[in-house]
Scaffold this motif. Sequence first.
Motif, PDB file in Angstrom:
ATOM      1  N   ALA A  35      35.623 -17.836 -18.026  1.00 30.88           N
ATOM      2  CA  ALA A  35      36.520 -18.999 -18.028  1.00 30.88           C
ATOM      3  C   ALA A  35      37.895 -18.611 -18.562  1.00 30.88           C
ATOM      4  O   ALA A  35      38.933 -19.048 -18.033  1.00 30.88           O
ATOM      5  CB  ALA A  35      35.919 -20.123 -18.874  1.00 30.88           C
ATOM      6  N   LEU A  36      37.926 -17.767 -19.608  1.00 32.23           N
ATOM      7  CA  LEU A  36      39.202 -17.324 -20.171  1.00 32.23           C
ATOM      8  C   LEU A  36      39.970 -16.469 -19.173  1.00 32.23           C
ATOM      9  O   LEU A  36      41.206 -16.573 -19.072  1.00 32.23           O
ATOM     10  CB  LEU A  36      38.960 -16.543 -21.469  1.00 32.23           C
ATOM     11  CG  LEU A  36      40.197 -16.002 -22.177  1.00 32.23           C
ATOM     12  CD1 LEU A  36      41.131 -17.142 -22.591  1.00 32.23           C
ATOM     13  CD2 LEU A  36      39.787 -15.181 -23.402  1.00 32.23           C
ATOM     14  N   GLN A  37      39.268 -15.634 -18.429  1.00 37.33           N
ATOM     15  CA  GLN A  37      39.938 -14.823 -17.419  1.00 37.33           C
ATOM     16  C   GLN A  37      40.642 -15.712 -16.391  1.00 37.33           C
ATOM     17  O   GLN A  37      41.792 -15.456 -16.013  1.00 37.33           O
ATOM     18  CB  GLN A  37      38.941 -13.905 -16.720  1.00 37.33           C
ATOM     19  CG  GLN A  37      39.597 -12.957 -15.720  1.00 37.33           C
ATOM     20  CD  GLN A  37      38.572 -12.210 -14.885  1.00 37.33           C
ATOM     21  OE1 GLN A  37      37.879 -12.797 -14.068  1.00 37.33           O
ATOM     22  NE2 GLN A  37      38.482 -10.909 -15.096  1.00 37.33           N
ATOM     23  N   GLU A  38      39.969 -16.750 -15.959  1.00 37.38           N
ATOM     24  CA  GLU A  38      40.564 -17.666 -14.983  1.00 37.38           C
ATOM     25  C   GLU A  38      41.802 -18.348 -15.563  1.00 37.38           C
ATOM     26  O   GLU A  38      42.844 -18.451 -14.895  1.00 37.38           O
ATOM     27  CB  GLU A  38      39.533 -18.709 -14.556  1.00 37.38           C
ATOM     28  CG  GLU A  38      40.046 -19.653 -13.476  1.00 37.38           C
ATOM     29  CD  GLU A  38      39.017 -20.700 -13.089  1.00 37.38           C
ATOM     30  OE1 GLU A  38      39.323 -21.486 -12.162  1.00 37.38           O
ATOM     31  OE2 GLU A  38      37.943 -20.759 -13.699  1.00 37.38           O
ATOM     32  N   GLU A  39      41.716 -18.799 -16.818  1.00 36.46           N
ATOM     33  CA  GLU A  39      42.853 -19.459 -17.463  1.00 36.46           C
ATOM     34  C   GLU A  39      44.056 -18.516 -17.576  1.00 36.46           C
ATOM     35  O   GLU A  39      45.190 -18.897 -17.271  1.00 36.46           O
ATOM     36  CB  GLU A  39      42.452 -19.942 -18.852  1.00 36.46           C
ATOM     37  CG  GLU A  39      41.425 -21.071 -18.861  1.00 36.46           C
ATOM     38  CD  GLU A  39      40.906 -21.354 -20.251  1.00 36.46           C
ATOM     39  OE1 GLU A  39      41.501 -20.822 -21.224  1.00 36.46           O
ATOM     40  OE2 GLU A  39      39.913 -22.091 -20.386  1.00 36.46           O
ATOM     41  N   MET A  40      43.812 -17.289 -18.014  1.00 36.35           N
ATOM     42  CA  MET A  40      44.923 -16.360 -18.222  1.00 36.35           C
ATOM     43  C   MET A  40      45.483 -15.850 -16.901  1.00 36.35           C
ATOM     44  O   MET A  40      46.672 -15.509 -16.824  1.00 36.35           O
ATOM     45  CB  MET A  40      44.477 -15.211 -19.128  1.00 36.35           C
ATOM     46  CG  MET A  40      44.243 -15.651 -20.567  1.00 36.35           C
ATOM     47  SD  MET A  40      43.834 -14.289 -21.708  1.00 36.35           S
ATOM     48  CE  MET A  40      45.367 -13.342 -21.678  1.00 36.35           C
ATOM     49  N   THR A  41      44.672 -15.790 -15.869  1.00 40.27           N
ATOM     50  CA  THR A  41      45.193 -15.424 -14.549  1.00 40.27           C
ATOM     51  C   THR A  41      46.199 -16.453 -14.069  1.00 40.27           C
ATOM     52  O   THR A  41      47.260 -16.118 -13.513  1.00 40.27           O
ATOM     53  CB  THR A  41      44.041 -15.277 -13.541  1.00 40.27           C
ATOM     54  OG1 THR A  41      43.176 -14.217 -13.958  1.00 40.27           O
ATOM     55  CG2 THR A  41      44.566 -14.977 -12.143  1.00 40.27           C
TER      56      THR A  41
END
Length: 328
Positions: A35-41
């Motif tokens: 989920a964090l990867q998606e947010e930071m992308t």
Amino acid sequence: MHPNDLLLGAQARTGTLPVCDHYSGVEARMRKSLALQEEMTQEFGACVFDVTLDCEDGAPVGGEAEHAALVAELALGAKPGARVAVRVHPVDHPAFENDVATIAGKAGHRLVHIMLPKVETPQDVERASRALHAAGARELPLQGLIESPAAVHRAFDIAAHPRMQSLSFGLMDFVSAHGGAIPSAGMGVQGQFTHPLVVRAKLEISSACHAHGKVPSHGVVTEFKDRDAFRAAASRAANEFGYTRMWSIHPDQIRTIVEVFAPSADEIHKATQLLRAAEAAGWAPISFDGKLEDRASYRYYWQVLQRAHQTGRQLPEQAREWFARNQS
């Protein structure tokens, strides 16, 4: 011509990967990492870190098969564009074959690489490569974790394997393999950059990667609560030891790694101006700020812009045009 073709071309070069590789092995943390990867992308406009789902340290003893099935499920459920990898068990572990068959067999098409721990020889890489072929993941890259003095000795041969994409350094196992000859401080945030045997290992791995066009990835720094110490460690890894990628084991480490491994605004500006001047001169040697520059330095400054693009840095319009052309 595009700088990517003209300046890199057939040259053996270090590959490009996101500068951060974030590890998690507990189900709740694996889901949060994705989920964090998606947010930071969305925030950076680029995927600035990989998420590596961990079987080796994440699977409970006796529950390896169930954990492999969970990891495959998470990889299959990741959003389009996610960069998801998996660390499987070592090739001599009883769970290795099932890890590869379950994870690469079911979700290999959604993975960006398989991390192979405790690589000792090129034959270990070849065994893992055959297992991936058997699972139907013929194109999935391997990354390797170097964790012993013997593996450091063979780092150049391991890096040369065509399936190998990147090498990482397993600090704690490496220190433990010396039977107390390296003190515990050699695993710490400062000692790992000063003890001669650890320094030698790090430099061998970095050099092996650069010699064969692979990505050197700096391993774990466990002091994640001391942000200043961690930033200093990341800076030394990037600026003194030649690493272009680094592990994260806590979400708080991700942004620090991205910031440290990204070029500064001044570097990005200089690289853009110099390369535009070189392009105007047909990529012949030029004088820039009173210095001779030629294709060797052009290659360096193009790699600065590539790192800036990968880490979501703000690029001048003149540089953005190159990347737009490269993607078209």
